[in-house]
Scaffold this active site. Structure first.
Site, PDB file in Angstrom:
ATOM      1  N   LYS A  52       0.758  -1.208   0.149  1.00 56.35           N
ATOM      2  CA  LYS A  52       0.122  -0.190  -0.075  1.00 56.35           C
ATOM      3  C   LYS A  52       0.933   1.171   0.112  1.00 56.35           C
ATOM      4  CE  LYS A  52      -4.574  -1.461   1.261  1.00 56.35           C
ATOM      5  NZ  LYS A  52      -4.433  -2.897   1.612  1.00 56.35           N
ATOM      6  N   SER A 300       1.488  -9.883  -0.527  1.00 56.48           N
ATOM      7  CA  SER A 300       1.246  -8.384  -0.596  1.00 56.48           C
ATOM      8  C   SER A 300       1.272  -7.670   0.646  1.00 56.48           C
ATOM      9  CB  SER A 300      -0.309  -8.322  -0.754  1.00 56.48           C
ATOM     10  OG  SER A 300      -1.203  -9.205   0.028  1.00 56.48           O
TER      11      SER A 300
HETATM   12  C1  LIG Z   1      -5.189  -3.926   1.183  1.00 59.83           C
HETATM   13  C2  LIG Z   1      -4.557  -5.234   1.177  1.00 59.83           C
HETATM   14  C3  LIG Z   1      -4.947  -6.118   0.210  1.00 59.83           C
HETATM   15  C4  LIG Z   1      -6.113  -5.959  -0.633  1.00 59.83           C
HETATM   16  O1  LIG Z   1      -5.799  -4.672  -1.527  1.00 59.83           O
HETATM   17  P1  LIG Z   1      -7.108  -4.072  -2.071  1.00 59.83           P
HETATM   18  O2  LIG Z   1      -6.661  -2.990  -3.059  1.00 59.83           O
HETATM   19  O3  LIG Z   1      -8.103  -3.447  -0.886  1.00 59.83           O
HETATM   20  O4  LIG Z   1      -7.933  -5.246  -2.937  1.00 59.83           O
HETATM   21  C5  LIG Z   1      -3.949  -7.259   0.068  1.00 59.83           C
HETATM   22  N1  LIG Z   1      -3.150  -7.602   1.098  1.00 59.83           N
HETATM   23  C6  LIG Z   1      -2.662  -6.826   2.058  1.00 59.83           C
HETATM   24  C7  LIG Z   1      -1.567  -7.314   2.841  1.00 59.83           C
HETATM   25  C8  LIG Z   1      -3.300  -5.245   2.041  1.00 59.83           C
HETATM   26  O5  LIG Z   1      -3.025  -4.487   2.886  1.00 59.83           O
END
Ligand SMILES: *Cc1c(COP(=O)(O)O)cnc(C)c1O
Length: 317
Positions: A52, A300
């Site tokens: 993010k 992510s």
């Molecule tokens: C926010 C987040 C997601 C999902 O992202 P979106 O854009 O809301 O679909 C996935 N993994 C992690 C670790 C996140 O912080």
């Protein structure tokens, strides 16, 4: 207004030097087992522990004059916005309800953000964000439904194919859809044959339910190991619902046990990921997704309670 490949290329140039260019590593054990290369995009290696930072940094760098930025997120977006704002010399405000645990409040303060504790629900925290926008002139940066945020997340898509090798499939954790939409815009523009699949948890998957219904719907929030995938997509969703509907090749749902197994598998390979970051691997390990060629998962984020991670790892022994 939507998001284009040019927006993502511009975001990539803009955020270079402010975010990590994370490694794309091969999962040797899983590649051998499945007979196809499995590669991991290691976004947990961002300074804030999650991708993010890309969207938050791009959004702040794309602001004209701003007095400061504001959000109600306590999770990876709140962290990212606080970190990016401090790095770029802009004040950040995070509005929280009294229910947010003290350790989360402290973590946000430690990143230099001003914390406002208001009311006892997320709705009241959101109302305070709206007040800060109208009365204090702050700029709200939402966690996913914002063109500059989506373009920032989409820079991951460019990096996946930057050596010219585009995979057969990319498995993307899916919540509000900023990550999946951004990656899909980049990849479908450059390598349309690459499949982009969203992966959510079975419990409380708002985008999956909305895509099924054909319009944004609300779902009940349920506890899940993939806590960063919780929350709705907004009944007034402007961008991510349509992008996910138009560009994703499918959505798969994984169970809590499958997420736990994926956290363990990745932990044994030296990747400490949170539940949301393990869902792509959960789809592979459970055979809910069968690779037909090189497959990339997006790890992510890595912001998991270390005690929970240790318990999950012990359960593997
Ligand atoms: C926010 C987040 C997601 C999902 O992202 P979106 O854009 O809301 O679909 C996935 N993994 C992690 C670790 C996140 O912080």
């Amino acid at each position: 207004m939507s998001v284009t490949l040019d927006d993502i290329r511009a975001a990539s140039a803009r955020i270079r030097g402010h975010v990590a260019e994370t490694p794309l590593l091969r999962d040797d054990a899983l590649s051998a087992r499945l007979g196809q290369p499995v590669l991991m995009k290691c976004e947990y290696a961002q300074p804030t522990g999650a991708f993010k930072l890309r969207g938050a940094t791009n959004a702040i760098l794309s602001l004209g004059d701003a007095r400061g930025v504001v959000t109600a997120s306590t999770g990876n977006h709140g962290r990212a916005l606080a970190h990016a704002a401090r790095a770029l010399g802009l004040p950040a405000t995070v509005c929280l309800s009294r229910l947010v645990p003290a350790n989360k409040v402290d973590a946000i303060r430690a990143l230099g953000a001003q914390v406002r504790i208001i009311g006892d629900s997320q709705d009241q925290a959101m109302a305070e964000v709206a007040r800060a926008v109208t009365d204090d002139g702050l700029t709200q940066i939402p966690p996913f439904d914002h063109a500059d945020v989506i373009a920032g997340q989409g820079t991951i898509g460019l990096e996946i194919g930057q050596n010219g090798d585009w995979p057969d499939a990319v498995l993307v954790p899916l919540s509000g859809g900023g990550l999946a939409a951004g990656i899909a815009v980049a990849i479908k523009a450059i390598s349309p044959a690459t499949r982009v699949i969203g992966i959510s948890m079975e419990n409380g998957a708002a985008m999956a339910a909305s895509l099924r219904a054909g319009h944004p719907v609300e779902v009940t929030e349920v506890a899940t190991l993939a806590d960063s995938l919780g929350g709705g997509i907004g009944l007034d969703n402007r961008l991510t619902f349509a992008l996910c509907r138009d560009l994703l090749d499918g959505v798969l749902l994984v169970s809590e046990a499958e997420i736990a197994a994926a956290i363990r598998h990745l932990g044994q390979a030296g990747h400490m990921v949170e539940g949301a970051g393990a869902v792509g691997h959960a789809a592979l390990l459970s055979a809910k997704f069968t690779p037909q060629g090189p497959t990339v998962t997006i790890l992510s984020g890595g912001n998991i309670d270390p005690a929970l991670h240790a318990r999950l790892m012990e359960a593997a022994a």
